[in-house]
Design a protein around this motif. Sequence first.
Motif, PDB file in Angstrom:
ATOM      1  N   LEU A   1      -8.903   2.003  -1.890  1.00 18.95           N
ATOM      2  CA  LEU A   1      -8.693   2.207  -0.454  1.00 18.95           C
ATOM      3  C   LEU A   1      -9.595   1.313   0.390  1.00 18.95           C
ATOM      4  O   LEU A   1      -9.273   1.002   1.532  1.00 18.95           O
ATOM      5  CB  LEU A   1      -8.937   3.665  -0.062  1.00 18.95           C
ATOM      6  CG  LEU A   1      -7.777   4.619  -0.111  1.00 18.95           C
ATOM      7  CD1 LEU A   1      -8.225   6.020   0.301  1.00 18.95           C
ATOM      8  CD2 LEU A   1      -6.627   4.170   0.747  1.00 18.95           C
TER       9      LEU A   1
ATOM     10  N   SER B   1      -9.943  -1.691   0.252  1.00 24.66           N
ATOM     11  CA  SER B   1      -9.284  -2.949   0.591  1.00 24.66           C
ATOM     12  C   SER B   1      -8.460  -2.814   1.871  1.00 24.66           C
ATOM     13  O   SER B   1      -8.109  -3.810   2.487  1.00 24.66           O
ATOM     14  CB  SER B   1      -8.393  -3.423  -0.560  1.00 24.66           C
ATOM     15  OG  SER B   1      -7.307  -2.532  -0.742  1.00 24.66           O
ATOM     16  N   ARG B   2      -8.165  -1.566   2.286  1.00 28.15           N
ATOM     17  CA  ARG B   2      -7.380  -1.328   3.508  1.00 28.15           C
ATOM     18  C   ARG B   2      -8.171  -0.639   4.609  1.00 28.15           C
ATOM     19  O   ARG B   2      -7.875  -0.795   5.783  1.00 28.15           O
ATOM     20  CB  ARG B   2      -6.165  -0.464   3.187  1.00 28.15           C
ATOM     21  CG  ARG B   2      -5.193  -1.124   2.250  1.00 28.15           C
ATOM     22  CD  ARG B   2      -3.885  -0.366   2.188  1.00 28.15           C
ATOM     23  NE  ARG B   2      -4.057   1.025   1.819  1.00 28.15           N
ATOM     24  CZ  ARG B   2      -3.461   1.590   0.782  1.00 28.15           C
ATOM     25  NH1 ARG B   2      -2.676   0.881   0.013  1.00 28.15           N
ATOM     26  NH2 ARG B   2      -3.636   2.848   0.513  1.00 28.15           N
ATOM     27  N   LEU B   3      -9.140   0.174   4.223  1.00 32.72           N
ATOM     28  CA  LEU B   3      -9.895   0.976   5.181  1.00 32.72           C
ATOM     29  C   LEU B   3     -11.385   0.746   4.989  1.00 32.72           C
ATOM     30  O   LEU B   3     -11.852   0.651   3.855  1.00 32.72           O
ATOM     31  CB  LEU B   3      -9.584   2.465   4.989  1.00 32.72           C
ATOM     32  CG  LEU B   3      -8.122   2.882   5.031  1.00 32.72           C
ATOM     33  CD1 LEU B   3      -7.987   4.344   4.636  1.00 32.72           C
ATOM     34  CD2 LEU B   3      -7.537   2.649   6.409  1.00 32.72           C
TER      35      LEU B   3
ATOM     36  N   TYR C   1      -4.248  10.429  -0.125  1.00 35.14           N
ATOM     37  CA  TYR C   1      -3.574   9.406  -0.914  1.00 35.14           C
ATOM     38  C   TYR C   1      -3.685   9.827  -2.373  1.00 35.14           C
ATOM     39  O   TYR C   1      -4.529  10.643  -2.730  1.00 35.14           O
ATOM     40  CB  TYR C   1      -4.276   8.050  -0.765  1.00 35.14           C
ATOM     41  CG  TYR C   1      -4.200   7.451   0.610  1.00 35.14           C
ATOM     42  CD1 TYR C   1      -3.257   6.481   0.912  1.00 35.14           C
ATOM     43  CD2 TYR C   1      -5.079   7.841   1.610  1.00 35.14           C
ATOM     44  CE1 TYR C   1      -3.179   5.899   2.164  1.00 35.14           C
ATOM     45  CE2 TYR C   1      -5.017   7.272   2.876  1.00 35.14           C
ATOM     46  CZ  TYR C   1      -4.077   6.315   3.149  1.00 35.14           C
ATOM     47  OH  TYR C   1      -4.004   5.743   4.390  1.00 35.14           O
TER      48      TYR C   1
ATOM     49  N   SER D   1      -5.087   5.398  -4.633  1.00 34.66           N
ATOM     50  CA  SER D   1      -4.893   4.976  -3.248  1.00 34.66           C
ATOM     51  C   SER D   1      -3.457   4.666  -2.879  1.00 34.66           C
ATOM     52  O   SER D   1      -3.180   4.335  -1.739  1.00 34.66           O
ATOM     53  CB  SER D   1      -5.783   3.802  -2.850  1.00 34.66           C
ATOM     54  OG  SER D   1      -5.214   2.558  -3.246  1.00 34.66           O
ATOM     55  N   SER D   2      -2.511   4.759  -3.788  1.00 26.98           N
ATOM     56  CA  SER D   2      -1.118   4.555  -3.405  1.00 26.98           C
ATOM     57  C   SER D   2      -0.623   5.800  -2.679  1.00 26.98           C
ATOM     58  O   SER D   2      -1.285   6.817  -2.638  1.00 26.98           O
ATOM     59  CB  SER D   2      -0.267   4.261  -4.641  1.00 26.98           C
ATOM     60  OG  SER D   2      -0.287   5.351  -5.531  1.00 26.98           O
TER      61      SER D   2
END
Length: 74
Positions: free
Chosen positions: A34, A36-38, A68, A72-73
């Motif tokens: 996660l 990598s996005r948040l 999630y 993390s998907s």
Amino acid sequence: MPGEQEWHVQPVEPEEYIGKRLDRVRFVVGSHPLNSRLEGEINVTVFLYEEEVIGGISFAPDYDGAPYYLDSSY
């Protein structure tokens, strides 16, 4: 159903565990996918039944806290 958002991201169906004791263990995780996005802290909660991991969630409390999958998907 209480916890419906959390059960939606589990590999098992909640009906198997109705009336049974589930334990939860929460961790703060570094280098989680996660990240990598948040930005910020990522938490993981692992669900245990009879000391076996049956699922869990990952979430970023600094954002909306939406659950999630552990990886993390969603």
